[in-house]
Motif scaffolding. Structure first.
Motif, short mmCIF file in Angstrom:
data_model
loop_
_atom_site.label_atom_id
_atom_site.label_comp_id
_atom_site.label_asym_id
_atom_site.label_seq_id
_atom_site.Cartn_x
_atom_site.Cartn_y
_atom_site.Cartn_z
N ASP A 159 27.62 34.90 32.82
CA ASP A 159 28.31 35.63 31.75
C ASP A 159 29.20 34.69 30.95
N VAL A 160 29.91 33.83 31.68
CA VAL A 160 30.86 32.91 31.05
C VAL A 160 30.12 31.83 30.28
N LEU A 161 29.06 31.29 30.88
CA LEU A 161 28.27 30.27 30.18
C LEU A 161 27.67 30.85 28.90
N ALA A 162 27.10 32.04 28.98
CA ALA A 162 26.54 32.68 27.79
C ALA A 162 27.63 32.95 26.76
N GLY A 163 28.79 33.39 27.21
CA GLY A 163 29.91 33.63 26.29
C GLY A 163 30.32 32.36 25.56
N GLY A 204 37.76 30.98 30.04
CA GLY A 204 36.46 31.24 30.64
C GLY A 204 36.51 31.14 32.16
N PHE A 205 37.12 30.06 32.67
CA PHE A 205 37.20 29.89 34.12
C PHE A 205 38.05 30.98 34.76
N SER A 206 39.09 31.43 34.06
CA SER A 206 39.95 32.49 34.63
C SER A 206 39.16 33.75 34.93
N ARG A 207 38.13 34.03 34.13
CA ARG A 207 37.31 35.22 34.35
C ARG A 207 36.51 35.10 35.64
N LEU A 208 36.12 33.88 36.00
CA LEU A 208 35.44 33.63 37.26
C LEU A 208 36.42 33.70 38.42
N TYR A 209 37.53 33.01 38.25
CA TYR A 209 38.54 32.96 39.31
C TYR A 209 39.00 34.37 39.69
N LEU A 210 39.18 35.21 38.71
CA LEU A 210 39.68 36.57 38.95
C LEU A 210 38.59 37.52 39.41
#
Length: 193
Positions: free
Chosen positions: A153-157, A140-146
Motif C-alpha cells: 500500500d505504501v509503495l504504491a502510494g 509512509g513508514f509511520s503507516r507501516l509501523y502503526l
C-alpha cells in the motif's frame, strides 16, 4: 504470485511489531502520521509557498497535487480495489492508532506526502527539498509501523503520489502557457483596433 506478496507484506508488518516497536518510537510515529492526517502538513507548506512570489508557482502545484491525489487515490482507487486493512486480515497484528475505516490500498497518507514531497524535492533548493522528501518517507513508514497499511500500500502510494506530483506540474505549466498565449492574442487584437 499474489499469495507470495501477501506473505511478504504480512511478514514485514509482523517483523516491525515484534522487533521495532517501543514506547518512544510509537510516540514519534504517531506524531509523524498525525502530520499527514488530511494532508495537513502539506496543505500548510503549500499555502506558505504561495506567499513569496518566487515560490508561488510551486505552492500552486503543491495544492493541485493534493487535490489530484485525493481524487485519484482516495476517491477512486481505494474504492475500486477495496483492499481490507492489515489488522483485519493478519492474526495478531495490533494497530497503534484508532483503526481507519476506509480501504487500505493505496496509502492515502503516503500518496499525498509523495505528491507534494517529491514535487518540493524537484522544485526547491535541496536544503528544503531533501527534508520534504524525508518527511514523506517517514509518513509512509509511520503507516507501516502503526500497523494500518501493508508495505505494498505504501509503495504504491509513494509511486502514485510521485506520478501525481509530476502530472500536477505538467498540468500547471500547460495551463500557464495557455493563459499567456490567450492574453497575448487579446493584446494583439486590441492593438490592431
Amino acid at each position: 504470485m499474489l499469495e507470495q506478496l501477501m506473505d511478504l507484506d504480512s511478514g514485514f508488518l509482523m517483523y516491525i511489531q515484534e522487533f521495532m516497536r517501543n514506547d518512544a518510537a510509537t510516540r514519534i510515529f504517531r506524531g509523524i502520521t498525525t502530520l499527514g492526517n488530511a494532508g495537513a502538513v502539506w496543505i500548510v507548506i503549500s499555502l506558505l509557498l504561495l506567499v513569496p512570489k518566487k515560490t508561488r508557482r510551486i505552492g500552486c502545484m503543491g495544492l493541485l497535487s493534493l487535490v489530484l491525489s485525493l481524487l485519484f487515490n482516495n476517491m477512486l482507487l481505494k474504492h475500486l480495489i477495496a483492499r481490507s486493512r492489515p489488522y483485519d486480515c493478519i492474526l495478531g497484528l495490533i494497530p497503534l492508532i484508532t483503526p481507519p475505516t476506509d480501504y487500505s490500498f493505496p496509502s492515502g497518507h503516503t500518496a499525498v506526502a509523495f505528491a507534494v514531497g517529491a514535487l518540493l524535492f524537484r522544485k526547491l533548493p535541496k536544503r528544503y527539498g531533501i527534508p520534504a522528501l524525508v518527511l514523506a518517507a517517514l509518513i509512509g513508514f509511520s503507516r507501516l509501523y502503526l500497523g494500518v497499511h501493508y508495505p505494498s500500500d505504501v509503495l504504491a502510494g509513494a509511486l502514485l503520489g510521485t506520478g501525481i506530483g509530476y502530472a500536477a506540474e505538467v498540468f500547471w505549466l500547460a495551463a500557464e502557457e495557455f493563459a499567456k498565449k490567450h492574453r497575448f492574442c487579446k493584446k494583439r487584437e486590441t492593438a490592431h483596433e
